[in-house]
Motif scaffolding. Structure first.
Motif, short mmCIF file in Angstrom:
data_model
loop_
_atom_site.label_atom_id
_atom_site.label_comp_id
_atom_site.label_asym_id
_atom_site.label_seq_id
_atom_site.Cartn_x
_atom_site.Cartn_y
_atom_site.Cartn_z
N UNK A 168 0.84 -1.21 0.00
CA UNK A 168 0.00 0.00 0.00
C UNK A 168 0.87 1.25 0.00
N UNK A 169 1.95 1.23 0.76
CA UNK A 169 2.86 2.37 0.81
C UNK A 169 3.56 2.56 -0.53
N UNK A 170 3.96 1.47 -1.16
CA UNK A 170 4.61 1.56 -2.47
C UNK A 170 3.68 2.22 -3.50
N UNK A 171 2.43 1.80 -3.51
CA UNK A 171 1.46 2.37 -4.45
C UNK A 171 1.21 3.84 -4.14
N UNK A 172 1.08 4.16 -2.87
CA UNK A 172 0.84 5.54 -2.46
C UNK A 172 1.97 6.45 -2.90
N UNK A 181 -6.62 7.58 -10.72
CA UNK A 181 -5.43 6.86 -11.19
C UNK A 181 -5.16 5.65 -10.31
N UNK A 182 -5.27 5.83 -9.00
CA UNK A 182 -5.04 4.72 -8.07
C UNK A 182 -6.05 3.61 -8.30
N UNK A 183 -7.32 3.98 -8.44
CA UNK A 183 -8.37 2.97 -8.64
C UNK A 183 -8.12 2.17 -9.91
N UNK A 184 -7.68 2.84 -10.98
CA UNK A 184 -7.37 2.14 -12.23
C UNK A 184 -6.25 1.13 -12.04
N UNK A 185 -5.21 1.52 -11.32
CA UNK A 185 -4.08 0.61 -11.08
C UNK A 185 -4.49 -0.55 -10.18
N UNK A 189 -4.36 -4.66 -10.80
CA UNK A 189 -3.79 -5.64 -9.87
C UNK A 189 -4.80 -6.73 -9.53
N UNK A 190 -6.06 -6.34 -9.37
CA UNK A 190 -7.10 -7.32 -9.06
C UNK A 190 -7.23 -8.34 -10.20
N UNK A 206 5.33 -4.82 -7.85
CA UNK A 206 6.56 -4.66 -8.63
C UNK A 206 6.40 -5.22 -10.04
N UNK A 207 5.78 -6.38 -10.14
CA UNK A 207 5.65 -7.05 -11.43
C UNK A 207 4.69 -6.33 -12.36
N UNK A 208 3.59 -5.79 -11.83
CA UNK A 208 2.53 -5.25 -12.68
C UNK A 208 2.47 -3.73 -12.76
N UNK A 209 3.02 -3.04 -11.78
CA UNK A 209 2.95 -1.57 -11.79
C UNK A 209 4.30 -0.96 -12.16
N UNK A 210 5.36 -1.73 -12.01
CA UNK A 210 6.67 -1.21 -12.37
C UNK A 210 7.37 -0.48 -11.26
N UNK A 211 6.99 -0.76 -10.02
CA UNK A 211 7.65 -0.15 -8.86
C UNK A 211 8.57 -1.19 -8.24
N UNK A 212 9.81 -0.85 -8.02
CA UNK A 212 10.73 -1.79 -7.40
C UNK A 212 10.39 -1.96 -5.92
N UNK A 213 10.29 -3.21 -5.47
CA UNK A 213 9.98 -3.45 -4.05
C UNK A 213 11.19 -3.21 -3.16
N UNK A 214 12.38 -3.15 -3.76
CA UNK A 214 13.61 -2.96 -2.98
C UNK A 214 14.20 -1.56 -3.10
#
Length: 339
Positions: A168-172, A181-185, A189-190, A206-214
């Motif tokens: 949740x923090x990564x998405x935020x 925009x958040x709802x679309x993403x 994910x769903x 990380x896999x679907x939004x393109x945000x690195x988890x690390x």
């Protein structure tokens, strides 16, 4: 009718679902998500598909006049209990104050909906007073950045899907506070979530939004709090090579918000989780980070960091900086925070 300062998005939806209709809905404000959700519900659920052909009309503010809208609102429905008129881009309507003449005696079989985005009516105007007397005036305000993780969690909970705090923090952090925009993403994910996976994880994000988890601002904060110099430098190097996905402006805001809150935490006479969470406006889960940071960064150091963040924010915008790029500025800033 309920006053605009007491009516909520959920209360409006509940009344609509209970078929308790108002003759006018004036939806305004900076948060388009709630305006769209209410107007979309009215557009989709009040009339049957057959009834819509003669009883549902969409106007656009730029191409319409308030006179034409009022004339349409005065018509009686044909073969249906109601007619629905939706005015999109209502902020572009001219002579909107003339609407008050229609509101002196609105037609109870008309649902007149105005979608006024990125702005508000003057609350001192007679029009606002008439809308509040005869119908619904709703203001959709942007939520604060620190409220976004909770919003994400609640959005998914309505669909019986969980999400980890880190995800949740990564998405935020990545998406900001644009709820549409958040709802679309989240919907992406769903859809992509494996059926045997109960909730949203950092790995799925990380896999679907393109945000690195690390390598993200969430992990950078953790590294700074734990004085992990190696990890901090790795993250900063990653940011420098992926500047488009990790703009310095976002990192500076995240750091500024955290250290500003840390200064508040230092000032609290009682620091139990419940009191601290309420004072800081954060999930109680994160209070432990402020507790750890308070030991790592005393008040004087925290104040210095806040001052540095203001300075580097100015430099990142070209003030008193003629050569250093974003990566260099961030590397220098993190070094000063850590030492």
């Amino acid at each position: 009718m309920a006053k605009s300062n007491t009516i909520t998005y959920q209360a409006i939806l509940n009344k609509l679902r209970a078929k308790e209709f108002a003759p006018i809905y004036y939806l305004m404000g900076e948060e388009a998500y709630y305006i769209d959700k209410i107007s979309d519900y009215i557009e989709s659920h009040i009339l049957t598909e057959e009834e819509k052909a003669f009883n549902q009309t969409i106007f656009y503010g730029k191409d319409s006049s308030i006179g034409a809208i009022i004339n349409a609102a005065k018509q009686f429905p044909m073969g249906a209990p109601y007619q629905v008129i939706i005015v999109k881009e209502a902020q572009q309507l001219k002579a909107i104050d003339d609407l008050r003449f229609y509101l002196e005696k609105p037609l109870p079989t008309t649902l007149l909906v105005f979608c006024h985005k990125n702005g508000k009516l003057d609350r001192r105007s007679k029009l606002v007073q008439e809308i509040e007397k005869k119908g619904i005036l709703y203001t959709a305000d942007k939520i604060y950045d620190d409220q976004v993780p909770k919003w994400i969690t609640e959005y998914l909970a309505e669909r019986k899907i969980t999400i980890t705090t880190k995800a949740a923090e990564m998405l935020s952090e990545f998406l900001g506070n644009d709820l549409s925009k958040i709802a679309n993403e989240l919907e992406k994910l769903i859809i992509t979530k494996p059926t045997n996976m109960p909730g949203i994880t950092p790995e799925l994000v990380e896999k679907n939004i393109g945000i690195s988890k690390d390598f993200n601002n969430f992990e950078l904060l953790k590294a700074l709090i734990s004085n992990d110099i190696l990890k901090s430098n790795r993250i900063i190097r990653y940011f420098a090579t992926n500047e488009r996905a990790n703009p310095i402006s976002v990192t500076l805001v995240v750091l500024f918000n955290f250290f500003s809150n840390l200064l508040v935490y230092h000032s609290l006479p009682e620091k139990n989780d419940a009191i601290a969470a309420k004072a800081l406006g954060v999930n109680p889960y994160f209070v432990k980070d402020y507790a750890a940071a308070s030991r790592r960064f005393p008040v004087t150091k925290t104040e210095q960091i806040i001052s540095m963040l203001r300075n580097y924010d100015a430099q990142s915008k070209g003030i008193s900086n003629s050569s250093a790029d974003a990566g260099e500025l961030l590397k220098e800033l993190i070094y000063k925070i850590l030492h």
